[in-house]
Write an enzyme that holds these catalytic residues in place. Sequence first.
Site, PDB file in Angstrom:
ATOM      1  CG  ASN A   1      -0.332  -0.078   2.506  1.00  0.00           C
ATOM      2  OD1 ASN A   1       0.734  -0.673   2.649  1.00  0.00           O
ATOM      3  ND2 ASN A   1      -0.919   0.540   3.487  1.00  0.00           N
TER       4      ASN A   1
ATOM      5  N   GLY B   1       1.939  -6.077   7.273  1.00  0.00           N
ATOM      6  CA  GLY B   1       1.016  -6.684   6.330  1.00  0.00           C
ATOM      7  C   GLY B   1      -0.266  -7.062   7.033  1.00  0.00           C
TER       8      GLY B   1
ATOM      9  CB  THR C   1      -4.504  -9.640  11.117  1.00  0.00           C
ATOM     10  OG1 THR C   1      -4.365  -8.256  11.476  1.00  0.00           O
ATOM     11  CG2 THR C   1      -4.649 -10.459  12.382  1.00  0.00           C
TER      12      THR C   1
ATOM     13  CB  THR D   1       0.348 -12.424   6.176  1.00  0.00           C
ATOM     14  OG1 THR D   1      -0.621 -12.249   5.148  1.00  0.00           O
ATOM     15  CG2 THR D   1       1.630 -12.922   5.585  1.00  0.00           C
TER      16      THR D   1
ATOM     17  CD  GLU E   1       3.852  -1.979  13.639  1.00  0.00           C
ATOM     18  OE1 GLU E   1       2.660  -1.618  13.704  1.00  0.00           O
ATOM     19  OE2 GLU E   1       4.621  -1.901  14.590  1.00  0.00           O
TER      20      GLU E   1
ATOM     21  CB  CYS F   1      -2.444   0.104   8.182  1.00  0.00           C
ATOM     22  SG  CYS F   1      -1.048   1.195   8.490  1.00  0.00           S
TER      23      CYS F   1
ATOM     24  CD  GLU G   1       7.738  -1.577  12.174  1.00  0.00           C
ATOM     25  OE1 GLU G   1       7.412  -0.725  11.343  1.00  0.00           O
ATOM     26  OE2 GLU G   1       7.978  -2.756  11.885  1.00  0.00           O
TER      27      GLU G   1
HETATM   28  P1  NDP Z   1      -0.048  -9.281   3.187  1.00  0.00           P
HETATM   29  O1  NDP Z   1      -0.069  -9.762   4.578  1.00  0.00           O
HETATM   30  O2  NDP Z   1      -0.789 -10.034   2.134  1.00  0.00           O
HETATM   31  O3  NDP Z   1       1.449  -9.189   2.644  1.00  0.00           O
HETATM   32  C1  NDP Z   1       2.469  -8.437   3.283  1.00  0.00           C
HETATM   33  C2  NDP Z   1       3.825  -8.965   2.820  1.00  0.00           C
HETATM   34  O4  NDP Z   1       4.022 -10.284   3.330  1.00  0.00           O
HETATM   35  C3  NDP Z   1       3.952  -9.096   1.305  1.00  0.00           C
HETATM   36  O5  NDP Z   1       5.271  -8.793   0.927  1.00  0.00           O
HETATM   37  C4  NDP Z   1       3.599 -10.557   1.096  1.00  0.00           C
HETATM   38  O6  NDP Z   1       4.076 -11.054  -0.117  1.00  0.00           O
HETATM   39  C5  NDP Z   1       4.289 -11.192   2.274  1.00  0.00           C
HETATM   40  N1  NDP Z   1       3.817 -12.519   2.649  1.00  0.00           N
HETATM   41  C6  NDP Z   1       2.650 -13.135   2.302  1.00  0.00           C
HETATM   42  N2  NDP Z   1       2.596 -14.377   2.846  1.00  0.00           N
HETATM   43  C7  NDP Z   1       3.739 -14.553   3.541  1.00  0.00           C
HETATM   44  C8  NDP Z   1       4.273 -15.626   4.338  1.00  0.00           C
HETATM   45  N3  NDP Z   1       3.617 -16.771   4.527  1.00  0.00           N
HETATM   46  N4  NDP Z   1       5.477 -15.440   4.922  1.00  0.00           N
HETATM   47  C9  NDP Z   1       6.133 -14.298   4.775  1.00  0.00           C
HETATM   48  N5  NDP Z   1       5.705 -13.249   4.023  1.00  0.00           N
HETATM   49  C10 NDP Z   1       4.512 -13.371   3.428  1.00  0.00           C
HETATM   50  O7  NDP Z   1      -0.508  -7.761   3.258  1.00  0.00           O
HETATM   51  P2  NDP Z   1      -0.788  -6.804   2.059  1.00  0.00           P
HETATM   52  O8  NDP Z   1       0.431  -6.697   1.197  1.00  0.00           O
HETATM   53  O9  NDP Z   1      -2.094  -7.199   1.443  1.00  0.00           O
HETATM   54  O10 NDP Z   1      -0.946  -5.391   2.811  1.00  0.00           O
HETATM   55  C11 NDP Z   1      -2.121  -4.944   3.319  1.00  0.00           C
HETATM   56  C12 NDP Z   1      -2.196  -5.208   4.813  1.00  0.00           C
HETATM   57  O11 NDP Z   1      -1.109  -4.568   5.473  1.00  0.00           O
HETATM   58  C13 NDP Z   1      -3.447  -4.645   5.447  1.00  0.00           C
HETATM   59  O12 NDP Z   1      -3.979  -5.574   6.338  1.00  0.00           O
HETATM   60  C14 NDP Z   1      -2.937  -3.445   6.224  1.00  0.00           C
HETATM   61  O13 NDP Z   1      -3.718  -3.083   7.320  1.00  0.00           O
HETATM   62  C15 NDP Z   1      -1.580  -3.900   6.626  1.00  0.00           C
HETATM   63  N6  NDP Z   1      -0.742  -2.760   6.940  1.00  0.00           N
HETATM   64  C16 NDP Z   1      -0.407  -2.534   8.244  1.00  0.00           C
HETATM   65  C17 NDP Z   1       0.337  -1.428   8.580  1.00  0.00           C
HETATM   66  C18 NDP Z   1       0.744  -1.187   9.984  1.00  0.00           C
HETATM   67  O14 NDP Z   1       1.679  -0.427  10.179  1.00  0.00           O
HETATM   68  N7  NDP Z   1       0.116  -1.768  10.973  1.00  0.00           N
HETATM   69  C19 NDP Z   1       0.767  -0.459   7.558  1.00  0.00           C
HETATM   70  C20 NDP Z   1       0.355  -0.806   6.234  1.00  0.00           C
HETATM   71  C21 NDP Z   1      -0.371  -1.928   5.935  1.00  0.00           C
HETATM   72  P3  NDP Z   1       3.080 -11.134  -1.383  1.00  0.00           P
HETATM   73  O15 NDP Z   1       2.753  -9.717  -1.735  1.00  0.00           O
HETATM   74  O16 NDP Z   1       3.872 -11.796  -2.425  1.00  0.00           O
HETATM   75  O17 NDP Z   1       1.896 -11.928  -0.940  1.00  0.00           O
END
Ligand code: NDP
Length: 480
Positions: free
Chosen positions: A150, A226, A228, A230, A248, A282, A461
Amino acid sequence: MQQISNYINGQLVPPLSGNYLENLNPAEGKVYSFLPDSDERDVEAAAVAAQAAFLSWSQMPLAKRAAILLKIADLIDRDLEGLALAESVDQGKPVKLAKSVDIPRASANMRFFATASMHVAAESHLMEDEAINYTTRTPVGVAGCISPWNLPLYLFTWKIAPALASGCTVVAKPSELTPMTAFLFSKLCMEAGLPSGVLNIVHGLGKKVGQAIVEHPMIPAISFTGGTVTGKTIAATAAPMFKKLSLELGGKNPNIIFADCDFEEALSTSINSSFSNQGEICLCGSRILVERSLYDRFVSEFVKRTRALAVGDPLNEATRLGALVSEGHMQKVLSYIELAKQEGGTIACGGERVKVDGRCASGYFVAPIVITALPQSCRTNQEEIFGPVVTIMPFDAEEEVIAYANSTAYGLSATIWTNNLKRAHRVAHHLKSGIIWINCWLLRDLRTPFGGMKQSGVGREGGWEAMRFFTEAKNVCVKL
Ligand code: NDP
């Protein structure tokens, strides 16, 4: 068509498998580049390079290490236009937003942690005449940094900057949906003279590359941003290996509006906090809770302004909402509109696909959505949608709104609008959220801890919290 490379041991290299994935421009719905479909062999090469570089990087004089990171920050500023354009094309966000927020915040991350590292103070504790303790903090080793789509470069640098500044070397994976700015960043690292192996960027799928980073025995700390779900998988893998974890995760953030607020400020900021970056932040306030005496006026003005938001080509400077990041994500967002209807909600505006003429005719555009008349307990009000969707609900009393605000599994951020000083602090005190804004939204001071409560994450963080995460404390007790 452009082909993205991995950045391993100071070189831009192809994936060992030789396979590539398609990278789509979501505003056009078309493939515009290819990224490595890396696997555990590429992660292994990256971890070995990072391990080999660790000793010299962690022992490099602080000022020299900081100078390299500052140089990278300068190069980001120099390339602001190009990076903003790349981020807009990769993610669908308005280029104006990338230029004014995402990319400047990426260089600010590098600069903040580069300089912070030179001001870390050691601790010592005197036990009267008996002994003296001193505590050292040394970098944990090779850090694994995994970031989402994002805010691609902003969140990527938010992780790697404190890791590198603390003396760790890094194996990082950007989201497969938005790899371009991390690729351009690797070129800037080479230009800035970052020693080989200090930062390694492995592109590819989460289930392959991300999982291999989390499982790798040479990587003792994982910083992940990413979803929750994941986050749960990562925690389940990392916990038995006793890795340090910073997670996060998602949010379902309340935006609480009391009748005594500054109406215009609350309204215009709420439009931003609802729909900036197509609601794909997020920290967006996706549940707006309005004191009943102001409710009708607020809803009517909010809907009017939402309807007026320009949805369209992200490269057009006048665009307020660009494309959603992928077709799959758009379908997920649209499915929640159906759910909200089934749950008895009223769609006050939006929810339809927007047809944009010209090159964006096949892009993933959705008109921003306002939903009313839903109970707090329904799924639409409990689950993270992560798109341009808000619900608006009335409340009567302070205790009631606190209970509503705290009623989800998440606890990332909250916003409170009121001119009653005591109430502002009292409500903030009772909210279970890691970040609370009073009469503002998204103001960021890099020295403050950042992170969520409950299922929004573990660890913090930002500022010293991040520097501490990437180091290990050791106490030495000396008998006097
Ligand atoms: P995901 O959880 O789908 O992915 C995050 C990252 O993790 C990507 O690089 C993804 O790769 C990778 N990933 C996926 N599966 C695995 C695994 N089994 N092991 C290790 N890494 C893995 O999140 P999104 O990319 O869809 O992002 C959106 C989410 O992030 C929302 O829920 C949002 O709220 C959260 N977010 C939280 C923030 C915070 O600071 N709290 C800030 C910004 C976003 P791939 O893309 O290839 O699947």
